[in-house]
Design a protein around this motif. Sequence first.
Motif: not given
Length: 547
Positions: A432, A463, A530, A534
């Motif tokens: 992301k 996404d 995340n 990420n």
Amino acid sequence: MSAASCLLTEDQFLCSICLDVFTDPVTIPCGHNFCKTCITKHWDKNVPYKCPNCKEVFYTRPKLQVNTFISEMAAQFRQSAQQKASSSSSEQQVSKPGEVPCDVCTRTKLKALKSCLVCLASYCETHLEPHLIISGLKGHQLIDPVENLEDRMCTKHDELLELFCKTDQMCVCMLCSDLDHKTHDVVPLKEEYEGKKAELGKTDAEIQHRIQKRRLKIHEMRCSVKRSKNDADREIAAGDPVFRALKESVERSQAELIYTIKMKHRKTEKQAEGFIKEMEQEISELEKRSSEVKKLSQSEDHPHLLQSFPSLNTAPPTKDWTGVSVRPPSYEGTVVRAVNQLEETLSKQMKKLFEVELKRVQQYAVDVTLDPDTAHPNLILSDDGKQVKHGDVKENLPNNPERFDTCPCVLAKQSFTSGRFYYEVQVKEKTKWDLGVARESINRKGNINPTPQNGQWSICLMDENEYEACDRSQVRLSLKHQPEKVGVFVDYEEGLVSFYDVDAAALIYSFTGRCFTQKLYPYFSPSLNNGGKNSAPLIISPVSHIK
């Protein structure tokens, strides 16, 4: 008489009132000489009676008689002066419309060289001479010739306007300053003139400065128009062979498509023609046998019928056409395959065009570094200000007005209010992210709706392989490849923000027709960590120009 007149100077033959050669000269008790008409008019206006030269007062008005001796010498001098004036007038300029004429010239009005503020008259070269040689006239104030000298006199007191009232902003005489303007700020006319002249000099300097600025701006605009013309010509020249090649490719694909279809049809037609020709031959043979059979069946010659019967009783040999047919060829997919092939050609051509475009915008590369004063407390910035990622720990940082407090965002230190700029950001291995530009007044506190209306122009990876442009409404982007490095180009005046897949040399999305009025800052959001999925940073990369 002539010899005697030569011993006298020219100023002795001039009346100090009219400044011309005596006409009917009279001598008053103090011994000074004047034209009879001049001194009479002077005493008609002024009481008590004074000599205009020595100011001696006469309490009774003197009787005036013409001085014949002076009159005769003045007549000779006038004649000599007229001859001199006539010879010099040819050398002097005659007064033209718009020029100030001499007030003394009686015939041809010559151009005045000076105006006298005391005598309130303008004089040509000849008639100006008394003011240059007569001691009583040398003190008069001479200026460049002007019309309407009476405007230089006070209409109320008939005195020369020698002073300036700064309180009422008007020219006044000596009597005005003592009476009507006694308590006012009054200065000599020359002093105010010098001050105003200095102000006019400053005003003119300012005007010249503005003129110069506008001339420079005109030059700048003309250079911009010329540069625009050169860019337009270059773009047209570059686009012409591309579109010509595309047109030729389309025409060639169309011709190949038509040829393929026609060849299929021709093959079917040729096959059918062969079958038809063969069957027509068989029909011809059958019709011939049928004719012979009918003729034999009608014959009355019994032996002939019986002898011919064996050979005509059976049909001639023919081909079995039961399983033979001509099927039309299948044309389905022919056009689609041709268009697909054309699309491949167009894609290759588009890639070349984007490579040229990307190479062009890369010329506007700028050095961009992140501003820690704007970074959300959870963001981790590298020491060189080139990388940013989201951390799980929130730093205890001052909540200054520039800092984002809710969204994990950071701006660059650099801002732009004109021109074009370009930079590249590595987004490799991220799931992301959000990139673009934001105006200075973007909301730093609370949640942000990333739209142009709110001062942000960006694209994002929502996404895995789901890209969107944050325009007036969310625009889903269909990308063939997942970009690893994104180029951001902004043309401030054009209102353009474009995003490129640098490695694929492809355009991702463009915001067009915008109107920027504030500072624009490069905008970065690595999005949430995340749980480590990420964790890769956004990296501001040095621009490697494509070859």
